[in-house]
Design a protein around this motif. Sequence first.
Motif, short mmCIF file in Angstrom:
data_model
loop_
_atom_site.label_atom_id
_atom_site.label_comp_id
_atom_site.label_asym_id
_atom_site.label_seq_id
_atom_site.Cartn_x
_atom_site.Cartn_y
_atom_site.Cartn_z
N ASP A 1 0.83 -1.20 0.00
CA ASP A 1 0.00 0.00 0.00
C ASP A 1 0.87 1.25 0.00
OD1 ASP A 1 -2.33 1.57 0.04
OD2 ASP A 1 -3.32 0.18 1.40
N HIS A 2 0.24 2.35 -0.36
CA HIS A 2 0.90 3.65 -0.40
C HIS A 2 1.09 4.15 1.03
CE1 HIS A 2 1.47 7.95 -1.27
NE2 HIS A 2 1.81 7.57 -2.49
N CYS B 1 5.41 -0.96 1.90
CA CYS B 1 4.88 0.33 1.48
C CYS B 1 5.67 0.85 0.29
CB CYS B 1 4.97 1.35 2.62
SG CYS B 1 3.61 1.26 3.80
N ASP C 1 5.27 3.01 -3.90
CA ASP C 1 4.52 3.57 -5.01
C ASP C 1 4.23 2.45 -6.00
OD1 ASP C 1 3.49 4.95 -7.17
OD2 ASP C 1 5.04 6.50 -7.18
N LEU D 1 -4.69 5.51 -8.62
CA LEU D 1 -3.30 5.49 -9.09
C LEU D 1 -3.05 6.70 -9.98
CD1 LEU D 1 -2.91 1.69 -9.91
CD2 LEU D 1 -2.22 2.91 -7.83
N ARG E 1 -7.28 11.97 -3.85
CA ARG E 1 -6.61 10.89 -4.59
C ARG E 1 -7.62 9.97 -5.28
NH1 ARG E 1 -1.33 10.87 -3.98
NH2 ARG E 1 -1.26 8.87 -5.05
#
Length: 249
Positions: free
Chosen positions: A69-70, A85, A87, A110, A145
Motif C-alpha cells: 500500500d501507499h 509500502c 509507489d 493510481l 486521490r
Amino acid sequence: MRSRSARWKQVVAALRSTPLHPQWLYRDPRIHLPELHALPLAGGILDVGAGNGWLGRRLPRGWHYVAFDHPEVGRAWYGARPDVCGDAAALPFGDASFDAVALLEVVEHLERFDVALSEVDRVLKPGGLVLCSVPFLYPVHDAPRDFQRITVHGLHHLADRFGWEVQSTRRISPGFQCLAVQFGVAIGSIIVAPDGVGLLRRMLAVVLLPAVPVVNLFCALLSALLPDVLPLAGGHMIVYRKGSRGVAA
C-alpha cells in the motif's frame, strides 16, 4: 472531517450486509468475490492497495499473501499495516515474482495508472492472473486521490495493450442498483461533511436517512423485474491472464 468520517464508518460497518447500509448494493468485491475460484491451488499473490489486508483472509489455503500500500493513503489515512509500502508505479519486487496480482478498488487512485499496470505486468509470472475491480458510476471518494473512472471497454483495451487475456468480466451493482448506491452515499456524505454544510441541511440528511433501505430495496426490485440497463453499472470486475508476449509499446 476524517474523524467524523471514521465514526460514520464504524456505525455502519455492522450493517454492511443489510439494506440499511448506504452501499448495500455495492458490497462487491469484499463480500462476494467468486473470482477467487479462478486462482490455482497455491501461489504468491500481491495485493496492491491492500488496506487492512482483508483479501488475505479470504484466500484459499496455500497462498502466500503480500499486502502492498501507499504510505500516505494506506498508513496515514486508514492506519493500514501493509507488508510493504511504496509507489505502485515502482513496485519493489523482482520480475515474474507473483502468480497473481490483486487491484481491487485501487486503479482509480493510481496517479500514473498506466505505469503502475506496466509494473504489475513486470512482476507477474507468465500465465499469472490479475484480479481487478474498478468503480464506474460511483461518487468521488478518498479525495483528492481519486483520479479516473474506466469503462468496461477501457478495461478490455488494457488487455490488448498488455497482452493479457480476459478471463471473465461482470458488473458490480448493475442497472438501477447503482442509483441506490449514489443516493445512499450522497446522504451519508452530507451527514459527515464539514461544518460548512450547515446544521439545517445536515438535519435534513439525517431525516432522509431512513429512506436509504427503502431506496435500496426498491432499486433491487427494479433490477429484478425490469430489463437490464447495460450502460449502467456501479463498477466492473475483470480477471486477466498474462500472456507470453511483453508489454505493448
